[in-house]
Enzyme design. Sequence first.
Site, PDB file in Angstrom:
ATOM      1  CG  HIS A  11     -37.415  -6.396 -35.756  1.00 44.67           C
ATOM      2  ND1 HIS A  11     -37.737  -5.223 -35.116  1.00 44.67           N
ATOM      3  CD2 HIS A  11     -36.068  -6.345 -35.958  1.00 44.67           C
ATOM      4  CE1 HIS A  11     -36.640  -4.514 -34.890  1.00 44.67           C
ATOM      5  NE2 HIS A  11     -35.617  -5.175 -35.394  1.00 44.67           N
ATOM      6  CD  GLU A  31     -33.757  -1.380 -35.280  1.00 45.28           C
ATOM      7  OE1 GLU A  31     -33.968  -2.599 -35.454  1.00 45.28           O
ATOM      8  OE2 GLU A  31     -34.336  -0.710 -34.397  1.00 45.28           O
ATOM      9  CG  ASP A  90     -29.462  -2.635 -33.649  1.00 40.91           C
ATOM     10  OD1 ASP A  90     -30.033  -2.196 -34.653  1.00 40.91           O
ATOM     11  OD2 ASP A  90     -29.792  -3.700 -33.098  1.00 40.91           O
ATOM     12  CG  HIS A 130     -28.906  -8.090 -30.915  1.00 41.18           C
ATOM     13  ND1 HIS A 130     -28.147  -6.960 -30.728  1.00 41.18           N
ATOM     14  CD2 HIS A 130     -29.871  -7.748 -31.787  1.00 41.18           C
ATOM     15  CE1 HIS A 130     -28.643  -5.972 -31.461  1.00 41.18           C
ATOM     16  NE2 HIS A 130     -29.686  -6.435 -32.116  1.00 41.18           N
ATOM     17  CE1 TYR A 138     -33.181  -8.890 -29.707  1.00 41.03           C
ATOM     18  CE2 TYR A 138     -34.553 -10.192 -31.183  1.00 41.03           C
ATOM     19  CZ  TYR A 138     -33.606  -9.205 -30.985  1.00 41.03           C
ATOM     20  OH  TYR A 138     -33.084  -8.537 -32.057  1.00 41.03           O
ATOM     21  CG  ASP A 191     -32.502  -7.820 -35.055  1.00 43.90           C
ATOM     22  OD1 ASP A 191     -31.391  -7.686 -34.523  1.00 43.90           O
ATOM     23  OD2 ASP A 191     -33.146  -6.861 -35.515  1.00 43.90           O
TER      24      ASP A 191
HETATM   25 FE1  FEO Z   1     -33.511  -4.671 -35.570  1.00 40.16          FE
HETATM   26 FE2  FEO Z   1     -30.855  -5.508 -33.834  1.00 40.16          FE
HETATM   27  O1  FEO Z   1     -31.815  -4.419 -34.954  1.00 40.16           O
END
Ligand code: FEO
Length: 397
Positions: A145, A81, A83, A225, A192, A164
């Site tokens: 995810h 993704e 990010d 994250h 989250y 993630d």
């Molecule tokens: Fe599913 Fe932190 O990207």
Amino acid sequence: MGKRITDKVTWVGKIDWELKSFHGDELSTFAGSSYNAYLIRDEKTVLIDTVWGPYDREFVARLKEEIDLKEIDYIVMNHNESDHSGALPELMREIPDVPIYCTKKGEGILRGLYHQDWNYVNVKTGDTLEIGDSTLTFIEASMLHWPDTMFTYMSDENILFSNDGFGQHYASEMLYADAENMNHVIDEAEKYYANILSPFNMFVKKKLAEILEMNLPIDLIAPSHGVMWRRPEDIQTIIGLYQKWCDNYQEDQITIIYDTMWQSTRHMAQALEVGIQRKSPNTNIKLMNVAKEDKNDILTEVFKSKAILVGSPTIANGYSYGIAGILEMIKGLKIKGRKAAAFGSYGWSGEAAKLISAHLEEAGFEIVKEGIRVQWAPDQSSTEEVRSYGEEFAEAL
Ligand code: FEO
């Protein structure tokens, strides 16, 4: 400069203090976030994940302060993704031939996003990469995810790079959960989970069981994250919470979500609260006005609730846009095994409660009672009717 984690591993990510919403405006991130990337220096040098595109130059410049980019032997992309992959094009301009280890689906996403014929190496669960004293083992984690997601386990240092999974949108220079306010970190981890991972509960459940069966010693969980989990008790806590959250998690809580134009529907929400309390004094009841509360906080409370009540005044033969939005988001959670009912005030046509019930049913809730309506403003008698409805609703759970 990076931050040293172990003799071999350095954090080289980006802390994003400014981030207050994510996925466009789909997810609020009031505590900021980080995009964690990790540099492993064993006999071979490996970069795990990158950062979001707006920080690509900063990321590459700081990586250069840490290492000569030509020394990077492999890049591992646990999840692609934007990010995490956003800085890849900037990095690959400098080291275009370095192999990128990712799942087959991951390669598809990278090709789809960046249209580059990089040196992709597809990996599956159990595939390994020898990098010196340590070995990297890849574990596919599809739908945790995204379809491409995988975890990477580093032996010797016993680190699970979980992308993630086990993450939180939480900005911290401290890097570790135990260096922060643990309750806050866990609240963010739950938000989250509720908003990002709960639609994939079944996948989470299977993957957790599989990882625990592998019996890997884990000294550090390093997500992509937020902060890392390093103390054995914290590793146990977050894994234990994931086991609970993925398994039809519900608390003794009822959340009443409503919108109101002239306070009549709010008055009904409060009457429902009184009725539920009469029947179930120990049940935690939360009232959330969609116009005043953050949508993702509402979803987190829905995730925790055994039942919800949703109310709107009838507006233009339908319900309010705030309720329409939250119902659509609730549907996305793919909730199972929860109960619900609808309510709302009206002036003349009064369709809202019926339409909300239909939407909730479509979202997977069991509708335990036909919705309750009050015309114009509730008086003493209709207030008592709504209270009784609340009692009967609690009784039906
Ligand atoms: Fe599913 Fe932190 O990207």
